[in-house]
Design a protein around this motif. Structure first.
Motif, PDB file in Angstrom:
ATOM      1  N   PHE A  56       0.814  -1.213   0.000  1.00 46.11           N
ATOM      2  CA  PHE A  56       0.000   0.000   0.000  1.00 46.11           C
ATOM      3  C   PHE A  56       0.849   1.265   0.000  1.00 46.11           C
ATOM      4  O   PHE A  56       1.773   1.401   0.791  1.00 46.11           O
ATOM      5  CB  PHE A  56      -0.920   0.016   1.221  1.00 46.11           C
ATOM      6  CG  PHE A  56      -2.122  -0.862   1.068  1.00 46.11           C
ATOM      7  CD1 PHE A  56      -3.321  -0.335   0.640  1.00 46.11           C
ATOM      8  CD2 PHE A  56      -2.041  -2.219   1.340  1.00 46.11           C
ATOM      9  CE1 PHE A  56      -4.429  -1.138   0.490  1.00 46.11           C
ATOM     10  CE2 PHE A  56      -3.144  -3.029   1.190  1.00 46.11           C
ATOM     11  CZ  PHE A  56      -4.346  -2.490   0.757  1.00 46.11           C
ATOM     12  N   GLY A  67     -10.336   4.390  -3.017  1.00 45.80           N
ATOM     13  CA  GLY A  67      -9.235   5.339  -3.102  1.00 45.80           C
ATOM     14  C   GLY A  67      -7.886   4.752  -2.749  1.00 45.80           C
ATOM     15  O   GLY A  67      -6.868   5.427  -2.899  1.00 45.80           O
ATOM     16  N   VAL A  69      -4.411   3.007  -3.010  1.00 44.02           N
ATOM     17  CA  VAL A  69      -3.423   2.907  -4.082  1.00 44.02           C
ATOM     18  C   VAL A  69      -2.351   1.939  -3.598  1.00 44.02           C
ATOM     19  O   VAL A  69      -1.834   2.087  -2.486  1.00 44.02           O
ATOM     20  CB  VAL A  69      -2.789   4.277  -4.406  1.00 44.02           C
ATOM     21  CG1 VAL A  69      -1.728   4.146  -5.488  1.00 44.02           C
ATOM     22  CG2 VAL A  69      -3.860   5.290  -4.805  1.00 44.02           C
ATOM     23  N   THR A  71       0.707  -1.335  -5.017  1.00 38.91           N
ATOM     24  CA  THR A  71       1.447  -1.974  -6.104  1.00 38.91           C
ATOM     25  C   THR A  71       1.482  -3.481  -5.863  1.00 38.91           C
ATOM     26  O   THR A  71       1.352  -3.945  -4.725  1.00 38.91           O
ATOM     27  CB  THR A  71       2.892  -1.445  -6.211  1.00 38.91           C
ATOM     28  OG1 THR A  71       3.587  -1.743  -4.998  1.00 38.91           O
ATOM     29  CG2 THR A  71       2.921   0.052  -6.479  1.00 38.91           C
ATOM     30  N   VAL A  80       0.650  -0.915 -10.789  1.00 36.86           N
ATOM     31  CA  VAL A  80       0.098   0.075  -9.878  1.00 36.86           C
ATOM     32  C   VAL A  80      -1.423  -0.063  -9.950  1.00 36.86           C
ATOM     33  O   VAL A  80      -1.996  -0.114 -11.039  1.00 36.86           O
ATOM     34  CB  VAL A  80       0.520   1.511 -10.264  1.00 36.86           C
ATOM     35  CG1 VAL A  80      -0.130   2.537  -9.337  1.00 36.86           C
ATOM     36  CG2 VAL A  80       2.038   1.640 -10.260  1.00 36.86           C
ATOM     37  N   TRP A  81      -2.062  -0.149  -8.783  1.00 38.75           N
ATOM     38  CA  TRP A  81      -3.513  -0.349  -8.690  1.00 38.75           C
ATOM     39  C   TRP A  81      -4.149   0.821  -7.958  1.00 38.75           C
ATOM     40  O   TRP A  81      -3.596   1.322  -6.974  1.00 38.75           O
ATOM     41  CB  TRP A  81      -3.816  -1.614  -7.897  1.00 38.75           C
ATOM     42  CG  TRP A  81      -3.457  -2.889  -8.585  1.00 38.75           C
ATOM     43  CD1 TRP A  81      -2.209  -3.381  -8.805  1.00 38.75           C
ATOM     44  CD2 TRP A  81      -4.365  -3.837  -9.130  1.00 38.75           C
ATOM     45  NE1 TRP A  81      -2.286  -4.584  -9.458  1.00 38.75           N
ATOM     46  CE2 TRP A  81      -3.606  -4.888  -9.665  1.00 38.75           C
ATOM     47  CE3 TRP A  81      -5.749  -3.900  -9.207  1.00 38.75           C
ATOM     48  CZ2 TRP A  81      -4.184  -5.987 -10.277  1.00 38.75           C
ATOM     49  CZ3 TRP A  81      -6.330  -4.999  -9.815  1.00 38.75           C
ATOM     50  CH2 TRP A  81      -5.544  -6.024 -10.351  1.00 38.75           C
ATOM     51  N   VAL A  82      -5.353   1.208  -8.409  1.00 41.34           N
ATOM     52  CA  VAL A  82      -6.173   2.208  -7.728  1.00 41.34           C
ATOM     53  C   VAL A  82      -7.555   1.594  -7.540  1.00 41.34           C
ATOM     54  O   VAL A  82      -8.161   1.100  -8.495  1.00 41.34           O
ATOM     55  CB  VAL A  82      -6.288   3.508  -8.556  1.00 41.34           C
ATOM     56  CG1 VAL A  82      -7.164   4.529  -7.821  1.00 41.34           C
ATOM     57  CG2 VAL A  82      -4.913   4.083  -8.854  1.00 41.34           C
ATOM     58  N   ASN A  83      -8.020   1.596  -6.299  1.00 38.08           N
ATOM     59  CA  ASN A  83      -9.365   1.104  -5.997  1.00 38.08           C
ATOM     60  C   ASN A  83     -10.316   2.272  -6.231  1.00 38.08           C
ATOM     61  O   ASN A  83     -10.401   3.186  -5.415  1.00 38.08           O
ATOM     62  CB  ASN A  83      -9.421   0.615  -4.556  1.00 38.08           C
ATOM     63  CG  ASN A  83     -10.751   0.017  -4.207  1.00 38.08           C
ATOM     64  OD1 ASN A  83     -11.776   0.520  -4.606  1.00 38.08           O
ATOM     65  ND2 ASN A  83     -10.731  -1.039  -3.433  1.00 38.08           N
ATOM     66  N   THR A  84     -11.030   2.244  -7.362  1.00 40.88           N
ATOM     67  CA  THR A  84     -11.884   3.368  -7.734  1.00 40.88           C
ATOM     68  C   THR A  84     -13.296   3.268  -7.170  1.00 40.88           C
ATOM     69  O   THR A  84     -14.016   4.261  -7.150  1.00 40.88           O
ATOM     70  CB  THR A  84     -11.954   3.508  -9.264  1.00 40.88           C
ATOM     71  OG1 THR A  84     -12.426   2.278  -9.820  1.00 40.88           O
ATOM     72  CG2 THR A  84     -10.582   3.848  -9.831  1.00 40.88           C
ATOM     73  N   TYR A  95     -11.386  -1.655  -9.879  1.00 39.88           N
ATOM     74  CA  TYR A  95      -9.967  -1.330  -9.812  1.00 39.88           C
ATOM     75  C   TYR A  95      -9.468  -0.935 -11.192  1.00 39.88           C
ATOM     76  O   TYR A  95      -9.939  -1.459 -12.206  1.00 39.88           O
ATOM     77  CB  TYR A  95      -9.153  -2.541  -9.338  1.00 39.88           C
ATOM     78  CG  TYR A  95      -9.536  -2.991  -7.959  1.00 39.88           C
ATOM     79  CD1 TYR A  95      -8.888  -2.486  -6.843  1.00 39.88           C
ATOM     80  CD2 TYR A  95     -10.573  -3.896  -7.768  1.00 39.88           C
ATOM     81  CE1 TYR A  95      -9.256  -2.872  -5.568  1.00 39.88           C
ATOM     82  CE2 TYR A  95     -10.956  -4.293  -6.497  1.00 39.88           C
ATOM     83  CZ  TYR A  95     -10.293  -3.776  -5.407  1.00 39.88           C
ATOM     84  OH  TYR A  95     -10.664  -4.151  -4.147  1.00 39.88           O
ATOM     85  N   SER A  97      -5.671  -0.803 -12.961  1.00 40.71           N
ATOM     86  CA  SER A  97      -4.256  -1.104 -12.744  1.00 40.71           C
ATOM     87  C   SER A  97      -3.497  -0.857 -14.036  1.00 40.71           C
ATOM     88  O   SER A  97      -4.067  -0.928 -15.131  1.00 40.71           O
ATOM     89  CB  SER A  97      -4.045  -2.545 -12.262  1.00 40.71           C
ATOM     90  OG  SER A  97      -4.231  -3.461 -13.314  1.00 40.71           O
TER      91      SER A  97
END
Length: 164
Positions: A56, A67, A69, A71, A80-84, A95, A97
């Motif tokens: 994280f 929100g 973020v 890897t 790289v991942w973002v939980n939208t 997500y 990525s």
């Protein structure tokens, strides 16, 4: 018109970045709220295997929230991942990525209760190559994504303590 025809001939499909979308679904023996907890980056540690090791960047300490973020290392690549979207009550997660210079993916998870003890899970992966050198990898990932349902179901049932 001749220039347009020549341009069309030059635009071979092998020069365009690959784009694939695949979905699968399965049922888990757990109420929606329990099943939903397994689809955050932390919750997936229980069932996603040793390759799933999110680190994280936000929040600190890491937790499953909209929100987030993080890897994940994939062999020589780090994604790289973002939980939208992370709404466990509604059973919706999403997500985005990316692996720089390689590909961008979205993963959407939709859960719906079948009854008090079972939840239907639908997962959709959409992947786009960022350059044509990644086209073959994106196509192969798409094929693998489409067949992931039984493996996910077994792993989640094992995590939940099921006998499948």
């Amino acid at each position: 018109m001749k220039a347009a025809a020549i341009l069309l001939l030059a635009l071979d499909m092998t020069t365009a970045p690959a784009h694939v979308s695949n979905s699968f679904q399965f049922v888990v023996r757990a109420p929606l709220i329990r099943a939903a907890a397994l689809f955050g980056p932390e919750g997936e540690r229980c069932w996603a295997g040793q390759h799933w090791t999110p680190e994280f960047l936000f929040p600190q300490p890491g937790k499953d929230v909209q929100g987030a973020v993080f890897t994940v290392q994939h062999g020589p690549h780090k994604s790289v991942w973002v939980n939208t979207l992370f709404d466990t009550t509604a059973g919706r997660m999403q997500y985005v990525s990316f692996i720089p210079e390689t590909l961008v993916s979205t993963v959407e998870v939709r859960l719906s209760p079948l009854d008090a003890a079972s939840t239907r899970v639908e997962v959709t992966y959409v992947r786009t190559a960022l350059n044509i050198a990644a086209n073959e990898d994106v196509q192969e990932m798409g094929k693998s994504d489409a067949q992931s349902g039984p493996d996910w179901q077994r792993a989640i049932e094992k995590c939940l303590g099921g006998s499948r």
